[in-house]
Design a protein around this motif. Structure first.
Motif, mmCIF file in Angstrom:
data_model
loop_
_atom_site.group_PDB
_atom_site.id
_atom_site.type_symbol
_atom_site.label_atom_id
_atom_site.label_comp_id
_atom_site.label_asym_id
_atom_site.label_seq_id
_atom_site.Cartn_x
_atom_site.Cartn_y
_atom_site.Cartn_z
ATOM 1 N N TYR A 83 -57.062 30.811 -43.816
ATOM 2 C CA TYR A 83 -57.428 30.298 -42.364
ATOM 3 C C TYR A 83 -57.706 28.780 -42.243
ATOM 4 C CZ TYR A 83 -58.460 35.151 -41.259
ATOM 5 O OH TYR A 83 -58.396 36.606 -41.015
ATOM 6 N N GLY A 84 -58.248 28.446 -43.485
ATOM 7 C CA GLY A 84 -58.658 26.790 -43.486
ATOM 8 C C GLY A 84 -57.604 25.739 -43.717
ATOM 9 N N ILE A 85 -56.462 26.074 -43.999
ATOM 10 C CA ILE A 85 -55.685 25.064 -44.337
ATOM 11 C C ILE A 85 -54.512 24.955 -42.924
ATOM 12 C CG2 ILE A 85 -55.699 25.741 -46.853
ATOM 13 C CD1 ILE A 85 -53.001 26.858 -46.502
ATOM 14 N N TYR A 86 -54.469 25.787 -42.214
ATOM 15 C CA TYR A 86 -53.904 25.448 -41.139
ATOM 16 C C TYR A 86 -54.836 25.048 -39.608
ATOM 17 C CZ TYR A 86 -50.469 27.753 -43.927
ATOM 18 O OH TYR A 86 -49.607 28.273 -44.793
ATOM 19 N N GLY A 87 -53.806 24.277 -38.726
ATOM 20 C CA GLY A 87 -54.615 23.780 -37.581
ATOM 21 C C GLY A 87 -55.051 24.756 -36.667
ATOM 22 N N GLY A 88 -55.974 24.717 -35.673
ATOM 23 C CA GLY A 88 -56.387 25.366 -34.533
ATOM 24 C C GLY A 88 -57.432 26.504 -34.803
ATOM 25 N N ALA A 89 -57.860 27.172 -34.042
ATOM 26 C CA ALA A 89 -58.762 28.364 -34.169
ATOM 27 C C ALA A 89 -58.436 29.356 -35.106
ATOM 28 C CB ALA A 89 -59.185 29.058 -32.746
ATOM 29 N N ALA A 90 -59.042 29.375 -36.245
ATOM 30 C CA ALA A 90 -58.743 30.423 -37.415
ATOM 31 C C ALA A 90 -57.278 30.091 -37.650
ATOM 32 C CB ALA A 90 -58.942 31.774 -36.776
ATOM 33 N N GLY A 91 -57.003 28.907 -38.090
ATOM 34 C CA GLY A 91 -55.657 28.745 -38.482
ATOM 35 C C GLY A 91 -54.481 28.931 -37.544
ATOM 36 N N SER A 92 -54.482 29.007 -36.096
ATOM 37 C CA SER A 92 -53.718 29.752 -35.209
ATOM 38 C C SER A 92 -52.408 28.958 -35.088
ATOM 39 C CB SER A 92 -54.190 29.994 -34.035
ATOM 40 O OG SER A 92 -54.895 28.641 -33.340
ATOM 41 N N HIS A 93 -52.447 27.725 -35.675
ATOM 42 C CA HIS A 93 -51.222 26.908 -35.350
ATOM 43 C C HIS A 93 -50.108 27.451 -36.123
ATOM 44 C CE1 HIS A 93 -53.109 24.005 -33.169
ATOM 45 N NE2 HIS A 93 -52.906 22.886 -33.838
ATOM 46 N N ILE A 94 -50.414 28.260 -37.181
ATOM 47 C CA ILE A 94 -49.386 28.807 -38.181
ATOM 48 C C ILE A 94 -48.582 29.894 -37.097
ATOM 49 C CG2 ILE A 94 -50.594 30.613 -39.052
ATOM 50 C CD1 ILE A 94 -47.898 28.464 -40.655
ATOM 51 N N LEU A 95 -49.151 30.438 -36.328
ATOM 52 C CA LEU A 95 -48.362 31.262 -35.622
ATOM 53 C C LEU A 95 -47.514 30.828 -34.617
ATOM 54 C CD1 LEU A 95 -51.529 33.258 -33.941
ATOM 55 C CD2 LEU A 95 -50.022 33.853 -35.876
ATOM 56 N N THR A 96 -47.598 29.416 -34.299
ATOM 57 C CA THR A 96 -46.278 28.729 -33.557
ATOM 58 C C THR A 96 -45.459 28.558 -34.282
ATOM 59 O OG1 THR A 96 -48.312 27.491 -32.459
ATOM 60 C CG2 THR A 96 -45.941 26.409 -32.525
ATOM 61 N N LEU A 97 -45.420 28.333 -35.614
ATOM 62 C CA LEU A 97 -44.179 28.191 -36.567
ATOM 63 C C LEU A 97 -43.680 29.823 -36.750
ATOM 64 C CD1 LEU A 97 -43.780 26.211 -39.948
ATOM 65 C CD2 LEU A 97 -43.480 28.656 -39.798
ATOM 66 N N LEU A 98 -44.402 30.550 -37.017
ATOM 67 C CA LEU A 98 -43.975 32.069 -37.246
ATOM 68 C C LEU A 98 -43.175 32.837 -36.110
ATOM 69 C CD1 LEU A 98 -46.982 33.596 -39.370
ATOM 70 C CD2 LEU A 98 -44.714 32.697 -40.255
ATOM 71 N N ARG A 99 -43.538 32.338 -34.903
ATOM 72 C CA ARG A 99 -42.756 33.006 -33.862
ATOM 73 C C ARG A 99 -41.633 32.484 -33.767
ATOM 74 N NH1 ARG A 99 -48.084 31.594 -30.500
ATOM 75 N NH2 ARG A 99 -49.251 33.327 -30.719
ATOM 76 N N GLU A 100 -41.299 31.307 -34.116
ATOM 77 C CA GLU A 100 -39.829 30.610 -33.887
ATOM 78 C C GLU A 100 -38.979 30.696 -34.995
ATOM 79 O OE1 GLU A 100 -39.722 26.699 -32.269
ATOM 80 O OE2 GLU A 100 -41.656 27.075 -30.747
ATOM 81 N N LEU A 101 -39.347 31.465 -36.174
ATOM 82 C CA LEU A 101 -38.454 31.590 -37.338
ATOM 83 C C LEU A 101 -37.418 32.505 -37.035
ATOM 84 C CD1 LEU A 101 -40.994 30.965 -40.416
ATOM 85 C CD2 LEU A 101 -39.421 29.411 -39.368
ATOM 86 N N ARG A 102 -36.296 32.358 -37.733
ATOM 87 C CA ARG A 102 -35.238 33.382 -37.598
ATOM 88 C C ARG A 102 -35.112 34.109 -38.855
ATOM 89 N NH1 ARG A 102 -30.258 30.299 -36.634
ATOM 90 N NH2 ARG A 102 -29.253 32.258 -35.786
ATOM 91 N N MET A 103 -35.668 33.811 -40.137
ATOM 92 C CA MET A 103 -35.318 34.329 -41.409
ATOM 93 C C MET A 103 -36.618 35.171 -41.495
ATOM 94 S SD MET A 103 -37.146 31.285 -41.475
ATOM 95 C CE MET A 103 -35.461 30.483 -41.345
#
Length: 743
Positions: A83-103
Motif C-alpha cells: 500500500y505505502g509505495i504507491y500514491g493515492g489513498a491506500a496506494g490507489s494510483h496503481i489502479l490507474t496503471l493496471l486499468r490501462e495495461l493490455r498484457m
C-alpha cells in the motif's frame, strides 16, 4: 514493477533480487525490464535494467508508464504490491496503471491485512481483479485472499520469499570480519523503526549477559527513510540510552547502514542466533526472517504470522510479544545447549533449500506462463494508448514563481500591477488564509520542492499577528509599513481564516504548525456564531470539517457546526422555490461555497437532508453557470438578484475555485463521475474554455489574471486570483490522490 535498488527499502531489495533471478535463470529466452517508483524528485542512480521511472505522487506518471509498457509490447508485468509505495489513498494510483495495461499481470502481495480499512479493502480487491494471478509468500495469505478478499483459489500462487543460495557456515569463521572473535553473536537486521521491537532484546540482555558475558548483540540497518525524515534518530538514540541504563552498552553494536546483500550475508554468517522481536502479529511476510532461515540460522522470534509458519516443526523458537524475560530464557536455552541449537539450524537450512532464488524464479516463470495462457482467453483488442475521450485530460504543471513573487517577509501581498507586486495596497488576511491552505496542500502532495514549510509558517505568522484578543476576531487589512488599518476584519475574512486554521489542524503533519493554529482556532471559533454572513458560516463550516478530520470528538466545535448548518438550512427553506433553488434572493460571490458546506455537513453529521440540499442547490447553480458547455460564472459587476438581470462580467477566478471545489466534494459524497467532470470543466475556465476563449492562467509567470471583462482579461495578477488557480489545481491533484480513478 515496484521499488528498486539503490532505493533503501525491503521492497526494493526484493524486486531487484527477483528481477535478477529471473533474468539469470532465463537469460537465453527473456529480457527483463524494471520500472521503479520514486519517492523523491531526484530519483536514484538506477542500473541499466531500469527503463522507466514513476513518480509516487504523480498520477500522470502511472498513465505514462502504462503507455510505455503497452507500446513496447511487454509480455508480462510482475507487480510488487504494498500500500505505502504507491500514491493515492491506500496506494490507489496503481489502479490507474493496471486499468490501462493490455498484457497479463502477476502481482506479488507483500501485505495482506486481516482487518483492512475500507479503502484498503477496495484497492486490494481491484488489484486482485485486474491481476491475472496473485502471489502470496505465506499460507495464511492464501486463506486471507480467499476468505476476506474473495479471490478464487485457482488464481492464487503460493511462492516462498526468495533467499540467496549460501553454504551452511560455521559462525566462528566469519566473526573476525566484525571484530567479535570469541563472542556469541545475537543479530537483528532491517530498516530501523519502533515497530521492530529492538528494545525487547536490549531489555533481555542483562539476564543473558549474566550467564554468558561473551554475548554481543549486533543491530544492522539504517533508520527507515520515512522515520528519519519525520522523527530523526529518536528511536535509535532511545535504544542506546536504554543499553547504557541497563549496563549492557559494551554488549551492543549498532551498524547504522543500509548494507548490500553481500555484506548482509556476512553478518548473517557471523551470527549464532538471529532474533526478530517485532511488536505486531499482522506481518504476512518477512524478508529478513526468510534470509536467516535460508542461511540455516537458529532463530528466536515473536509469533507474527510469517514467523509462525517458517519456524514451525522445530525450525525456530517463539516468545510472546514484548516479553524480554521469555526471550532471555529462549536465548539462554540455545546458548546452553549447543546440540539443540545446531539441530534447529539444520532443520532451517534444509527447509530453506526450497526458497533459494533459482527455485523461486522457476516458480514465478510458471506463474507468468499460466497468466499468459489465461490472458489470451479473456483479452480484448484495444488501442495501445487510449484516445483522448477514454482518459482524463492532463493537468498543468505546478508553478510557484508568482506566488513567491507576491510573498515577502511579512506575508502575501494582495495586489499586483501586471506581474509586479503592488506595495501600495499592502496585505490582507483573506489572501494569507488562502495562501496558508495552499501551503498545507503543497506539503500533503509533497510538491513545491520543499517550500511548503517556509511558505506556510510565513502565512500562519501573519494570521497569528492579525488576531485581536480584545475582539476575538482577526484584523484584515495591513499597509506595507505593517500598520493595521482596522481593529476587526470583515465577517467573510473571519470565516475564511477559520477555514485555513482548520486545514492546518486537520491536514498538517507538523505538530509545531498545528500547535499555533490550535490556539488561534480555539479562541476565534466561538465568534463565528455572532456573525450574520452566510458565506462566513460556510467558510467556517469547511474549516470545521477539516479540523474534525483529526479532532472529531471536540464537542464544542460539533455544536457550533450544528448551529451553523441549521442556519443555512433555514435560509434555504426560506428562499427556495422550484425556479430558484438557492439560500438567498441573489447570487453574488463565492456562491458554490454554500452547497459545499451543506455537502460536508450532510456527510459528517451525518444528515441525508443536508446532503440533498447541497446536491440540489449545486445542480441548480451548475446549470445557472453553464454557457455553451463551458463555465460562465455570475459576474461581479452587479451579480444576479432574483427577478433581475444577471451580470455576465466581470468574471472572477474565485468563482471558478469555489465551483470546482464544491464539485469535487459532490464527487466524494456520491461517487458520481458527473461531478468530477464538472470540476474539470470549471477548471478549464482558467485555461481558456470561457466566454472569451482567453486563458486566465499565465504559464510564463505562474500567475493568474484577475478576471474577465466583456472584451478582455484583467492583466493584473493579484494574490486572490493566483491563489484561486493554484488551490483549484492542488485540489484536483488531491482528488486524484484520494479518490480511485474512475476512468
Amino acid at each position: 514493477m515496484g521499488n528498486y535498488l539503490p532505493r533503501k527499502c525491503g521492497i526494493a531489495t526484493f524486486t531487484t533480487d527477483l528481477c535478477e533471478a529471473v533474468a539469470t535463470a532465463y537469460a537465453d529466452t527473456i529480457t527483463c525490464l524494471a520500472l521503479p517508483v520514486n519517492d523523491t524528485e531526484t530519483g536514484y542512480s538506477y542500473p541499466p535494467r531500469v527503463r522507466f521511472e514513476l513518480s509516487e505522487k504523480d498520477i500522470e506518471s502511472y498513465r505514462r508508464a502504462a503507455d510505455f509498457l503497452n507500446i513496447n509490447n511487454v509480455d508480462v508485468v510482475c507487480l510488487q504490491h504494498e500500500y505505502g509505495i504507491y500514491g493515492g489513498a491506500a496506494g490507489s494510483h496503481i489502479l490507474t496503471l493496471l486499468r490501462e495495461l493490455r498484457m497479463p499481470v502477476v502481482t506479488t502481495l507483500h501485505t495482506i491485512l486481516e482487518k483492512p480499512l475500507p479503502e484498503q479493502l477496495q484497492v486490494l480487491k481491484e488489484v486482485a481483479a485486474l491481476s491475472d494471478r496473485l502471489v502470496t509468500m505465506s499460507r495464511r495469505g492464501v486463506e486471507f485472499l480467499k476468505d476476506i478478499y474473495g479471490v478464487p483459489p485457482e488464481k492464487i500462487d503460493f511462492i516462498h520469499h526468495g533467499v540467496p543460495d549460501v553454504p551452511f557456515a560455521d559462525p566462528n569463521f566469519h566473526k573476525d570480519l566484525f571484530g567479535v572473535e570469541g563472542k556469541k553473536v545475537l543479530l537483528s537486521f532491517g530498516l530501523l523503526s519502533a515497530s521492530k521491537g529492538i528494545e525487547t532484546v536490549i531489555s533481555a540482555l542483562p539476564a543473558i549477559v549474566a550467564r554468558h558475558p561473551e554475548v554481543v548483540y549486533i543491530v544492522v540497518g539504517a533508520t527507515h527513510p520515512n522515520v528519519l525524515k519525520n522523527e530523526g534518530e529518536q528511536y535509535r538514540l532511545s535504544l542506546q540510552r536504554l543499553a547504557q541504563k541497563l549496563g549492557v552498552a559494551g554488549n551492543v553494536i549498532f551498524h547504522n547502514s543500509f548494507v548490500t546483500i553481500e555484506e548482509l550475508i556476512e553478518f548473517i554468517n557471523a551470527a549464532d542466533i538471529y532474533i526478530t522481536p517485532y511488536l505486531n502479529a499482522a506481518q504476512i511476510t518477512s524478508g529478513t526472517l526468510a534470509y536467516t532461515i535460508g542461511a540455516g540460522k537458529a532463530v528466536v522470534s515473536t509469533p507474527y504470522w510469517h514467523a509462525e509458519e517458517l519456524l514451525a516443526d522445530g525450525r525456530g523458537a517463539l516468545f510472546p510479544f514484548r516479553d524480554s524475560a521469555a526471550l532471555a530464557e529462549q536465548v539462554l536455552d540455545l546458548l546452553d545447549h549447543e546440540s539443540k541449537r545446531h539441530a534447529m539450524r539444520k532443520k532451517a537450512y534444509l527447509f530453506g533449500r526450497e526458497m533459494i532464488w533459482p527455485k523461486v524464479a522457476q516458480q514465478y516463470m510458471e506463474s507468468f506462463e499460466q497468466a499468459r495462457s489465461q490472458h489470451l482467453l479473456t483479452a480484448s483488442s484495444s488501442y495501445a494508448v487510449k484516445p483522448l475521450n477514454q482518459r482524463p485530460a492532463d493537468l498543468p504543471m505546478l508553478k510557484l514563481n508568482h506566488l513567491r513573487r507576491l510573498t515577502d517577509d511579512t506575508g502575501m501581498i494582495q495586489h499586483a500591477k501586471y506581474i509586479v507586486p503592488n506595495y501600495a495596497e499592502g496585505y490582507c488576511i483573506d489572501d494569507n488564509a488562502r495562501a496558508l491552505i495552499v501551503g498545507i496542500m503543497l506539503a500533503e502532495l509533497e510538491l513545491g520542492n520543499g517550500q511548503s514549510l517556509e511558505l506556510s509558517s510565513r502565512y500562519l505568522a501573519f494570521i497569528a499577528y492579525a488576531f485581536n484578543p480584545k475582539t476575538e476576531r482577526f484584523r484584515n487589512f495591513m499597509d506595507y509599513q505593517r500598520n493595521w488599518l482596522e481593529t476587526s476584519g470583515s465577517d467573510d475574512s473571519q470565516g475564511r481564516t477559520l477555514w485555513a486554521l482548520g486545514t492546518v489542524m486537520g491536514r498538517s503533519t507538523l505538530s509545531s504548525l498545528r500547535g499555533i493554529a490550535s490556539g488561534l482556532f480555539e479562541q476565534a471559533i466561538p465568534s463565528i456564531l455572532a456573525i450574520k454572513s452566510p458565506r462566513a458560516w460556510a467558510f467556517a463550516l469547511i474549516g470545521i470539517h477539516e479540523y474534525l478530520r483529526r479532532f472529531e470528538g471536540d464537542r464544542l466545535v460539533n455544536q457550533i457546526r450544528d448551529q451553523l448548518a441549521d442556519r443555512l438550512v433555514e435560509l434555504y427553506h426560506a428562499n427556495r422555490s422550484d425556479e430558484w433553488r438557492w439560500f438567498e434572493d441573489r447570487l453574488t460571490y463565492c456562491n458554490a461555497v454554500l452547497p459545499h458546506a451543506m455537502l460536508m455537513c450532510g456527510q459528517w453529521i451525518p444528515n441525508s437532508d443536508l446532503t440533498e440540499i447541497g446536491l440540489e442547490s449545486l445542480h441548480w447553480l451548475t446549470d445557472m453557470q453553464r454557457s455553451d458547455d463551458h463555465f460562465s460564472p455570475i459576474g461581479s459587476n452587479g451579480f444576479y438578484v432574483k427577478g433581475g438581470e444577471r451580470a455576465r462580467f466581470d468574471q472572477q477566478p474565485v468563482e471558478a475555485h469555489a465551483m470546482a471545489s464544491a464539485s469535487l466534494e459532490a464527487y466524494r459524497c456520491t461517487g458520481d463521475v458527473y461531478w468530477l467532470n464538472e470540476a474539470r470543466r470549471t477548471f478549464d475556465w482558467f485555461l481558456g474554455n470561457n466566454d472569451l476563449g482567453i486563458s486566465l492562467y499565465d504559464h510564463t509567470s505562474g500567475g493568474c489574471r484577475d478576471g474577465l471583462h466583456p472584451d478582455r482579461p484583467n492583466e493584473n495578477q493579484g494574490a486572490e486570483s493566483t491563489l484561486a488557480f493554484i488551490q483549484t489545481l492542488l485540489e484536483l491533484r488531491l482528488a486524484e490522490n484520494s479518490i480511485p480513478d474512475t476512468h
